[in-house]
Design a protein around this motif. Structure first.
Motif, PDB file in Angstrom:
ATOM      1  N   LYS A  23      34.320  41.254  35.165  1.00  0.00           N
ATOM      2  CA  LYS A  23      34.088  40.278  36.232  1.00  0.00           C
ATOM      3  C   LYS A  23      34.945  39.032  36.013  1.00  0.00           C
ATOM      4  CE  LYS A  23      30.406  38.080  38.879  1.00  0.00           C
ATOM      5  NZ  LYS A  23      28.948  37.902  39.045  1.00  0.00           N
ATOM      6  N   HIS A  24      35.036  38.558  34.754  1.00  0.00           N
ATOM      7  CA  HIS A  24      35.895  37.412  34.430  1.00  0.00           C
ATOM      8  C   HIS A  24      37.342  37.692  34.850  1.00  0.00           C
ATOM      9  CE1 HIS A  24      32.634  35.521  32.522  1.00  0.00           C
ATOM     10  NE2 HIS A  24      32.788  35.969  31.294  1.00  0.00           N
ATOM     11  N   PHE A  25      37.799  38.917  34.569  1.00  0.00           N
ATOM     12  CA  PHE A  25      39.183  39.272  34.912  1.00  0.00           C
ATOM     13  C   PHE A  25      39.430  39.130  36.417  1.00  0.00           C
ATOM     14  CE2 PHE A  25      41.969  42.635  36.594  1.00  0.00           C
ATOM     15  CZ  PHE A  25      43.185  42.180  36.087  1.00  0.00           C
ATOM     16  N   PHE A  26      38.545  39.726  37.223  1.00  0.00           N
ATOM     17  CA  PHE A  26      38.758  39.708  38.668  1.00  0.00           C
ATOM     18  C   PHE A  26      38.578  38.308  39.261  1.00  0.00           C
ATOM     19  CE2 PHE A  26      37.731  44.305  38.108  1.00  0.00           C
ATOM     20  CZ  PHE A  26      38.952  44.786  38.556  1.00  0.00           C
ATOM     21  N   GLU A  27      37.832  37.472  38.577  1.00  0.00           N
ATOM     22  CA  GLU A  27      37.666  36.098  39.047  1.00  0.00           C
ATOM     23  C   GLU A  27      38.827  35.201  38.628  1.00  0.00           C
ATOM     24  OE1 GLU A  27      33.827  35.203  37.452  1.00  0.00           O
ATOM     25  OE2 GLU A  27      32.749  35.971  39.222  1.00  0.00           O
ATOM     26  N   SER A  28      39.713  35.702  37.774  1.00  0.00           N
ATOM     27  CA  SER A  28      40.840  34.896  37.285  1.00  0.00           C
ATOM     28  C   SER A  28      42.108  35.093  38.113  1.00  0.00           C
ATOM     29  CB  SER A  28      41.139  35.251  35.820  1.00  0.00           C
ATOM     30  OG  SER A  28      41.766  36.519  35.718  1.00  0.00           O
ATOM     31  N   VAL A  29      42.086  36.025  39.074  1.00  0.00           N
ATOM     32  CA  VAL A  29      43.288  36.338  39.849  1.00  0.00           C
ATOM     33  C   VAL A  29      43.138  35.828  41.281  1.00  0.00           C
ATOM     34  CG1 VAL A  29      43.864  38.337  38.437  1.00  0.00           C
ATOM     35  CG2 VAL A  29      42.401  38.629  40.457  1.00  0.00           C
ATOM     36  N   ASP A  30      44.266  35.779  41.984  1.00  0.00           N
ATOM     37  CA  ASP A  30      44.251  35.272  43.358  1.00  0.00           C
ATOM     38  C   ASP A  30      43.828  36.317  44.376  1.00  0.00           C
ATOM     39  OD1 ASP A  30      45.295  32.535  42.891  1.00  0.00           O
ATOM     40  OD2 ASP A  30      47.028  33.628  42.120  1.00  0.00           O
ATOM     41  N   LYS A  31      44.246  37.567  44.146  1.00  0.00           N
ATOM     42  CA  LYS A  31      43.851  38.642  45.044  1.00  0.00           C
ATOM     43  C   LYS A  31      43.550  39.893  44.223  1.00  0.00           C
ATOM     44  CE  LYS A  31      45.157  39.010  49.243  1.00  0.00           C
ATOM     45  NZ  LYS A  31      45.856  39.305  50.526  1.00  0.00           N
ATOM     46  N   ILE A  32      42.706  40.754  44.791  1.00  0.00           N
ATOM     47  CA  ILE A  32      42.338  42.000  44.121  1.00  0.00           C
ATOM     48  C   ILE A  32      42.838  43.164  44.967  1.00  0.00           C
ATOM     49  CG2 ILE A  32      40.468  43.409  43.200  1.00  0.00           C
ATOM     50  CD1 ILE A  32      38.773  40.854  43.014  1.00  0.00           C
ATOM     51  N   LEU A  33      43.542  44.074  44.319  1.00  0.00           N
ATOM     52  CA  LEU A  33      44.125  45.232  44.998  1.00  0.00           C
ATOM     53  C   LEU A  33      43.675  46.498  44.289  1.00  0.00           C
ATOM     54  CD1 LEU A  33      46.110  46.330  47.144  1.00  0.00           C
ATOM     55  CD2 LEU A  33      47.929  46.073  45.437  1.00  0.00           C
ATOM     56  N   SER A  34      43.135  47.447  45.042  1.00  0.00           N
ATOM     57  CA  SER A  34      42.622  48.689  44.463  1.00  0.00           C
ATOM     58  C   SER A  34      43.447  49.885  44.906  1.00  0.00           C
ATOM     59  CB  SER A  34      41.164  48.901  44.881  1.00  0.00           C
ATOM     60  OG  SER A  34      40.661  50.116  44.348  1.00  0.00           O
ATOM     61  N   VAL A  35      43.447  50.926  44.067  1.00  0.00           N
ATOM     62  CA  VAL A  35      44.149  52.162  44.411  1.00  0.00           C
ATOM     63  C   VAL A  35      43.262  53.123  45.199  1.00  0.00           C
ATOM     64  CG1 VAL A  35      45.708  51.995  42.429  1.00  0.00           C
ATOM     65  CG2 VAL A  35      43.568  53.277  42.211  1.00  0.00           C
ATOM     66  N   SER A  36      41.996  52.734  45.442  1.00  0.00           N
ATOM     67  CA  SER A  36      41.125  53.554  46.290  1.00  0.00           C
ATOM     68  C   SER A  36      39.948  52.712  46.774  1.00  0.00           C
ATOM     69  CB  SER A  36      40.601  54.785  45.532  1.00  0.00           C
ATOM     70  OG  SER A  36      39.685  54.402  44.522  1.00  0.00           O
ATOM     71  N   LYS A  37      39.351  53.140  47.892  1.00  0.00           N
ATOM     72  CA  LYS A  37      38.145  52.479  48.396  1.00  0.00           C
ATOM     73  C   LYS A  37      36.985  52.692  47.429  1.00  0.00           C
ATOM     74  CE  LYS A  37      39.606  53.296  53.171  1.00  0.00           C
ATOM     75  NZ  LYS A  37      39.340  54.087  54.400  1.00  0.00           N
ATOM     76  N   PHE A  38      36.960  53.866  46.839  1.00  0.00           N
ATOM     77  CA  PHE A  38      35.901  54.192  45.881  1.00  0.00           C
ATOM     78  C   PHE A  38      35.888  53.192  44.724  1.00  0.00           C
ATOM     79  CE2 PHE A  38      34.908  56.530  41.888  1.00  0.00           C
ATOM     80  CZ  PHE A  38      33.564  56.767  42.118  1.00  0.00           C
ATOM     81  N   ALA A  39      37.057  52.917  44.145  1.00  0.00           N
ATOM     82  CA  ALA A  39      37.139  51.977  43.027  1.00  0.00           C
ATOM     83  C   ALA A  39      36.863  50.548  43.480  1.00  0.00           C
ATOM     84  CB  ALA A  39      38.517  52.069  42.381  1.00  0.00           C
ATOM     85  N   ALA A  40      37.300  50.203  44.686  1.00  0.00           N
ATOM     86  CA  ALA A  40      37.035  48.869  45.221  1.00  0.00           C
ATOM     87  C   ALA A  40      35.537  48.641  45.390  1.00  0.00           C
ATOM     88  CB  ALA A  40      37.745  48.694  46.566  1.00  0.00           C
ATOM     89  N   ASN A  41      34.843  49.649  45.892  1.00  0.00           N
ATOM     90  CA  ASN A  41      33.391  49.530  46.058  1.00  0.00           C
ATOM     91  C   ASN A  41      32.690  49.325  44.724  1.00  0.00           C
ATOM     92  OD1 ASN A  41      33.612  49.851  48.819  1.00  0.00           O
ATOM     93  ND2 ASN A  41      33.220  52.056  48.771  1.00  0.00           N
ATOM     94  N   PHE A  42      33.188  49.967  43.677  1.00  0.00           N
ATOM     95  CA  PHE A  42      32.591  49.790  42.352  1.00  0.00           C
ATOM     96  C   PHE A  42      32.678  48.328  41.914  1.00  0.00           C
ATOM     97  CE2 PHE A  42      33.001  49.332  37.776  1.00  0.00           C
ATOM     98  CZ  PHE A  42      31.874  49.995  37.323  1.00  0.00           C
ATOM     99  N   VAL A  43      33.841  47.723  42.102  1.00  0.00           N
ATOM    100  CA  VAL A  43      34.035  46.326  41.683  1.00  0.00           C
ATOM    101  C   VAL A  43      33.114  45.398  42.455  1.00  0.00           C
ATOM    102  CG1 VAL A  43      35.699  44.415  41.677  1.00  0.00           C
ATOM    103  CG2 VAL A  43      36.382  46.680  40.864  1.00  0.00           C
ATOM    104  N   ASN A  44      32.986  45.604  43.759  1.00  0.00           N
ATOM    105  CA  ASN A  44      32.130  44.740  44.566  1.00  0.00           C
ATOM    106  C   ASN A  44      30.647  44.978  44.322  1.00  0.00           C
ATOM    107  OD1 ASN A  44      34.491  44.956  47.264  1.00  0.00           O
ATOM    108  ND2 ASN A  44      34.132  43.195  45.965  1.00  0.00           N
ATOM    109  N   GLU A  45      30.268  46.258  44.217  1.00  0.00           N
ATOM    110  CA  GLU A  45      28.849  46.594  44.164  1.00  0.00           C
ATOM    111  C   GLU A  45      28.271  46.648  42.754  1.00  0.00           C
ATOM    112  OE1 GLU A  45      28.539  50.250  46.299  1.00  0.00           O
ATOM    113  OE2 GLU A  45      29.389  49.399  48.154  1.00  0.00           O
ATOM    114  N   LYS A  46      29.021  47.157  41.790  1.00  0.00           N
ATOM    115  CA  LYS A  46      28.494  47.309  40.430  1.00  0.00           C
ATOM    116  C   LYS A  46      28.827  46.134  39.525  1.00  0.00           C
ATOM    117  CE  LYS A  46      26.960  51.383  41.543  1.00  0.00           C
ATOM    118  NZ  LYS A  46      25.510  51.561  41.830  1.00  0.00           N
ATOM    119  N   LEU A  47      29.975  45.493  39.780  1.00  0.00           N
ATOM    120  CA  LEU A  47      30.357  44.334  38.964  1.00  0.00           C
ATOM    121  C   LEU A  47      29.973  43.014  39.629  1.00  0.00           C
ATOM    122  CD1 LEU A  47      33.917  45.348  37.656  1.00  0.00           C
ATOM    123  CD2 LEU A  47      31.680  45.731  36.598  1.00  0.00           C
TER     124      LEU A  47
END
Length: 403
Positions: free
Chosen positions: A172-196
């Motif tokens: 979570k710290h990592f994703f909060e340290s960047v300006d934008k978040i880019l995923s290689v799939s919707k599945f992985a993006a959902n994990f970051v938003n929903e589980k993290l």
């Protein structure tokens, strides 16, 4: 643009999906006239510190060198290394090394006047600190992209069904340290938003498939053999073991078929699951070069990859681009790649009987499924080829710079 990638798996180092995808993207951006640099953290000194590879400048920063003797195949070193990982004994040192890498990257940013930096959510140091000690990631002086390839939390969650709280905090710290978040799939993006519990929007641009696989001119109407191909690591979570169990039953109805398992991993474990009466019908090739993989894919009757979880699999794209019929997975990013019954098939990877039934259906109806080969190959060429994906990434980076 001047673009900097952080990629510890960058080839010719032994690579996974992050390294292969980054190499394809980086070299295409160079061909489009951009200056591309890579900082690659390494635990061994088998490669030079600076190299120019197809126009990409690669800097290799050697990390954890006080304990370089740990990163060998010596039996004692391997056992001690596993113990260190289990108890996080090098967490503090790994975090210091991570900050040293950040300092090095900031120096490259200033010297090369970098416009944008692309950072993966997994590095060679992640496993040493992620579950033991929290790391505060640097916010770089230029626009930064946090690229979702599959973090430690992602891997832990889908392998073991839970996330260590320190590991979750680090990701979570990592994703909060960047300006934008880019995923290689919707599945992985959902994990970051929903589980993290990361609130920021995750954009999606899929990994590209290299052009050598997307040239379908002569792939569709060649004579095919009675072989079924699996492509991936020979482990349970990639679906390899359930496929072998399904093949044991399938071959009783279709004794003319053979199964080719392409990939490394637990090959002995896979062999132990093959029934004795059909051992001559199952071949384990180990790792193969891309041109050898392509040869198998182009000549196979069909392919089966019933993976349990997958961030985004280039293997599935390779199969489909070769004009092959793919039996894939209903879980993870499978439905993002295949429309069931149109350009391939989806099965529950945990259900051996369902896998076997679908294999029987395909084998019984190959003549009726010829159109599916063309649809699948064209889908990959039109949506996942490197020129299309790199164009999207190029525009994405440009938009970040002018914001």
């Amino acid at each position: 643009m001047n673009i900097l990638f952080s990629c510890d798996e960058y080839p010719p180092a032994r690579t996974g999906g992050i390294g292969s995808a980054t190499k394809t993207i980086a070299e295409n951006l160079v061909r489009k006239g951009h200056n591309v640099y890579v900082v690659s953290g390494r635990l061994d000194r088998s490669l030079p510190e600076i190299a120019m590879i197809n126009g990409v400048t690669v800097y290799r920063l050697y990390l954890m060198q006080k304990f370089s003797w740990l990163f060998t195949n010596n039996c004692i070193a391997v056992n001690l290394h596993n113990l260190i990982l289990r108890f996080g004994l090098l967490a503090r040192y790994a975090i210091c090394e991570y900050h040293r890498k950040e300092d090095f990257m900031e120096r490259i940013i200033k010297e090369k006047q970098i416009d944008v930096v692309d950072l993966p959510d997994y590095t060679v140091l992640s496993k040493y600190y992620s579950s033991a000690k929290e790391l505060l990631f640097r916010r770089f002086s230029i626009p930064s992209v946090g690229h979702i390839h599959g973090s430690m939390s992602f891997l832990r969650y889908y392998r073991n069904g839970g996330v260590n709280p320190v590991m979750k905090a680090n990701d979570k710290h990592f994703f909060e340290s960047v300006d934008k978040i880019l995923s290689v799939s919707k599945f992985a993006a959902n994990f970051v938003n929903e589980k993290l519990d990361v609130a920021s929007k995750c954009d999606v641009i899929y990994n590209p498939l290299v052009s050598s696989f997307t040239d379908i001119t002569n792939n569709l109407h060649i004579k095919r053999k009675n072989t079924i191909v699996f492509l991936g690591k020979i482990i349970e979570t990639k679906g390899a073991f359930n496929l072998i169990k399904a093949f044991n039953a399938f071959v009783k109805k279709h004794p003319e078929y053979e199964l080719v398992m392409i990939g490394g991993g637990n090959i002995d474990g896979g062999k132990s699951l093959v029934e004795k009466s059909i051992k001559d019908k199952v071949c384990f090739t180990g790792y193969l070069r891309p041109e050898n993989i392509a040869a198998y894919l182009k000549s196979a009757a069909f392919c089966v990859i019933p993976t349990f979880f997958e961030n985004f699999s280039v293997a599935a794209l390779e199969v489909m681009s070769c004009g092959n019929i793919l039996i894939y997975t209903t879980t993870s990013s499978g439905p993002e790649v295949i429309e069931d019954g149109v350009d391939g098939f989806l099965v529950n990877p945990y259900n051996v009987q369902e896998i076997c039934n679908k294999m029987n259906y395909v084998a019984d109806n190959l003549d009726k499924l010829e159109e599916m080969r063309t649809i699948a190959a064209n889908k990959i060429k039109d949506n996942f080829s490197e020129n299309i994906i790199v164009d999207k990434l190029e525009n994405y980076y440009k938009e970040m710079i002018v914001r």
